[in-house]
Motif scaffolding. Structure first.
Motif, mmCIF file in Angstrom:
data_model
loop_
_atom_site.group_PDB
_atom_site.id
_atom_site.type_symbol
_atom_site.label_atom_id
_atom_site.label_comp_id
_atom_site.label_asym_id
_atom_site.label_seq_id
_atom_site.Cartn_x
_atom_site.Cartn_y
_atom_site.Cartn_z
ATOM 1 N N UNK A 36 0.822 -1.220 0.000
ATOM 2 C CA UNK A 36 0.000 0.000 0.000
ATOM 3 C C UNK A 36 0.853 1.266 0.000
ATOM 4 N N UNK A 37 1.863 1.342 0.865
ATOM 5 C CA UNK A 37 2.659 2.567 0.982
ATOM 6 C C UNK A 37 3.572 2.776 -0.224
ATOM 7 N N UNK A 38 3.998 1.694 -0.859
ATOM 8 C CA UNK A 38 4.784 1.827 -2.091
ATOM 9 C C UNK A 38 3.906 2.383 -3.204
ATOM 10 N N UNK A 39 2.678 1.890 -3.307
ATOM 11 C CA UNK A 39 1.755 2.401 -4.324
ATOM 12 C C UNK A 39 1.497 3.890 -4.096
ATOM 13 N N UNK A 40 1.217 4.255 -2.871
ATOM 14 C CA UNK A 40 0.903 5.658 -2.563
ATOM 15 C C UNK A 40 2.063 6.587 -2.919
ATOM 16 N N UNK A 41 3.287 6.134 -2.679
ATOM 17 C CA UNK A 41 4.465 6.963 -2.947
ATOM 18 C C UNK A 41 4.815 7.014 -4.430
ATOM 19 N N UNK A 42 4.718 5.889 -5.135
ATOM 20 C CA UNK A 42 5.301 5.813 -6.475
ATOM 21 C C UNK A 42 4.285 5.896 -7.611
ATOM 22 N N UNK A 43 2.994 5.794 -7.312
ATOM 23 C CA UNK A 43 2.007 5.908 -8.387
ATOM 24 C C UNK A 43 1.927 7.329 -8.935
ATOM 25 N N UNK A 44 2.587 8.269 -8.284
ATOM 26 C CA UNK A 44 2.626 9.648 -8.783
ATOM 27 C C UNK A 44 3.481 9.767 -10.039
ATOM 28 N N UNK A 45 4.474 8.896 -10.203
ATOM 29 C CA UNK A 45 5.354 8.999 -11.368
ATOM 30 C C UNK A 45 5.745 7.640 -11.954
ATOM 31 N N UNK A 46 5.092 6.590 -11.504
ATOM 32 C CA UNK A 46 5.316 5.255 -12.048
ATOM 33 C C UNK A 46 3.967 4.559 -12.226
ATOM 34 N N UNK A 47 3.958 3.550 -13.068
ATOM 35 C CA UNK A 47 2.804 2.673 -13.166
ATOM 36 C C UNK A 47 3.074 1.468 -12.269
ATOM 37 N N UNK A 48 2.346 1.373 -11.173
ATOM 38 C CA UNK A 48 2.581 0.336 -10.176
ATOM 39 C C UNK A 48 1.557 -0.782 -10.366
ATOM 40 N N UNK A 49 2.049 -1.987 -10.601
ATOM 41 C CA UNK A 49 1.185 -3.132 -10.897
ATOM 42 C C UNK A 49 1.478 -4.258 -9.908
ATOM 43 N N UNK A 50 0.405 -4.788 -9.295
ATOM 44 C CA UNK A 50 0.559 -5.868 -8.316
ATOM 45 C C UNK A 50 -0.404 -6.993 -8.671
ATOM 46 N N UNK A 51 0.083 -8.098 -9.193
ATOM 47 C CA UNK A 51 -0.812 -9.241 -9.418
ATOM 48 C C UNK A 51 -1.080 -9.973 -8.107
ATOM 49 N N UNK A 52 -2.302 -10.451 -7.933
ATOM 50 C CA UNK A 52 -2.623 -11.307 -6.795
ATOM 51 C C UNK A 52 -2.188 -12.725 -7.157
ATOM 52 N N UNK A 53 -1.143 -13.195 -6.496
ATOM 53 C CA UNK A 53 -0.614 -14.516 -6.813
ATOM 54 C C UNK A 53 -1.538 -15.607 -6.259
ATOM 55 N N UNK A 71 2.910 -18.281 -13.869
ATOM 56 C CA UNK A 71 1.736 -17.428 -13.674
ATOM 57 C C UNK A 71 2.092 -15.966 -13.932
ATOM 58 N N UNK A 72 3.230 -15.520 -13.411
ATOM 59 C CA UNK A 72 3.665 -14.134 -13.631
ATOM 60 C C UNK A 72 3.948 -13.885 -15.110
ATOM 61 N N UNK A 73 4.559 -14.856 -15.777
ATOM 62 C CA UNK A 73 4.811 -14.716 -17.216
ATOM 63 C C UNK A 73 3.498 -14.566 -17.972
ATOM 64 N N UNK A 74 2.496 -15.357 -17.599
ATOM 65 C CA UNK A 74 1.183 -15.249 -18.235
ATOM 66 C C UNK A 74 0.532 -13.909 -17.951
ATOM 67 N N UNK A 75 0.676 -13.435 -16.725
ATOM 68 C CA UNK A 75 0.111 -12.133 -16.349
ATOM 69 C C UNK A 75 0.751 -11.006 -17.148
ATOM 70 N N UNK A 76 2.066 -11.014 -17.258
ATOM 71 C CA UNK A 76 2.790 -9.980 -18.005
ATOM 72 C C UNK A 76 2.299 -9.926 -19.452
ATOM 73 N N UNK A 77 2.084 -11.097 -20.051
ATOM 74 C CA UNK A 77 1.592 -11.151 -21.426
ATOM 75 C C UNK A 77 0.154 -10.670 -21.522
ATOM 76 N N UNK A 78 -0.688 -11.086 -20.571
ATOM 77 C CA UNK A 78 -2.115 -10.736 -20.613
ATOM 78 C C UNK A 78 -2.335 -9.234 -20.447
ATOM 79 N N UNK A 79 -1.569 -8.614 -19.560
ATOM 80 C CA UNK A 79 -1.731 -7.186 -19.289
ATOM 81 C C UNK A 79 -1.007 -6.341 -20.335
ATOM 82 N N UNK A 80 -0.090 -6.950 -21.057
ATOM 83 C CA UNK A 80 0.630 -6.234 -22.096
ATOM 84 C C UNK A 80 1.644 -5.252 -21.559
ATOM 85 N N UNK A 81 2.484 -5.704 -20.627
ATOM 86 C CA UNK A 81 3.501 -4.819 -20.062
ATOM 87 C C UNK A 81 4.556 -4.489 -21.111
ATOM 88 N N UNK A 82 5.247 -3.359 -20.939
ATOM 89 C CA UNK A 82 6.256 -2.950 -21.920
ATOM 90 C C UNK A 82 7.425 -3.938 -21.971
#
Length: 260
Positions: A36-53, A71-82
């Motif tokens: 939560x605190x990482x998202x609050x701090x870094x979502x101002x200038x980053x795209x913060x993504x957290x998959x529920x494992x 599972x993470x590899x599949x998630x990265x492909x499904x969401x279309x990360x850079x």
């Protein structure tokens, strides 16, 4: 801020902010809220993504480090990360991050590990929580933190629920055993991206000597400690954790810009 959950192609995740991608991976008894605190701090200038494992409900035959990496590899492909992004992992999430990096070196621009397994971990203080014993579960969950009061009733209730479900317990045990089998000491030299290690000086699950061993084996690692802090620095010492992370990202992103 409240973390808004999204659903896409069977995956549940948080996706906040815009900018360079930070992919955050939680641990075995972790949750999206751990970051939560990482998202609050870094979502101002980053795209913060957290998959529920899917540590509690993935197919039992796949319940282990390789299955979670897939599972993470599949998630990265499904969401279309850079093509390239930053990966952060706590505890088992750090282990998954390391194996993901070994398998997908070109996708990871830098790596952040905190209380990571992969070399050694004393899971739940050396014993699995007893079924039906709430006081014992509360004590063991508190063992994860320097200050046991950080273990909220919500967190204790969640772990208690897990320990009273046969199917969830089977998966947790299978994943924990898989993590112990998958020792990465001989593989870490292959990871050549910059790595930040942020460790609790009072970590009882992956103690400080484990952090020093990671720093020795990873070619481009820097190690930072936080005092009065156990196994989840981003939860117990969010200000200090975020300060170390911010400094590391500024350095690595500036270096990448110069190379580009």
């Amino acid at each position: 801020m409240e973390l808004r959950r999204q659903h896409q192609q069977g995956y549940e995740f948080v996706d906040e902010g815009q900018g360079p991608v930070l992919l955050l991976l939680h641990g075995l008894f972790g949750a999206l809220s751990n970051w939560h605190d990482v998202v609050r701090e870094f979502a101002t200038d980053h795209r913060v993504i957290i998959p529920l494992l899917p540590v509690y409900d993935m197919p039992l035959t796949q319940a282990g480090v390789p299955g979670l990496v897939a599972y993470v590899e599949g998630f990265v492909a499904a969401v279309g990360l850079p093509p390239s992004f930053i990966v952060l992992g706590n505890s088992l999430g750090g282990h998954i991050a390391l194996v993901y990096t070994l398998k997908n070196a070109s996708r990871v621009s830098c790596l952040v590990l905190t209380g990571s397994s992969g070399l050694f971990e004393d899971s739940m203080g050396g014993s699995f929580p007893k079924r039906g014993d709430y006081a014992y579960v509360k004590e063991r969950v508190g063992y994860t933190f320097y200050d046991p009061t950080v273990a909220t009733q919500e967190l204790v209730d969640e772990v208690f629920d897990v320990t009273n479900s046969n199917s969830k317990c089977l998966r947790i045990i299978a994943i924990a055993r898989s993590a112990q089998r998958h020792n990465l000491s001989k593989e870490l030299a292959k990871i050549t991206v910059p790595v930040l290690l942020v460790w609790g000086l009072n970590d009882t699950i992956t103690p400080p000597p484990v952090a020093h061993e990671f720093a020795r084996l990873l070619p481009h690692a820097e190690l930072r400690f936080l005092d009065h802090c156990c196994h989840a620095p981003m939860m117990e010492r969010p200000v200090g954790f975020n300060a170390y992370l911010r400094r590391f990202l500024r350095t690595t992103e500036a270096t990448s810009a110069l190379v580009a």
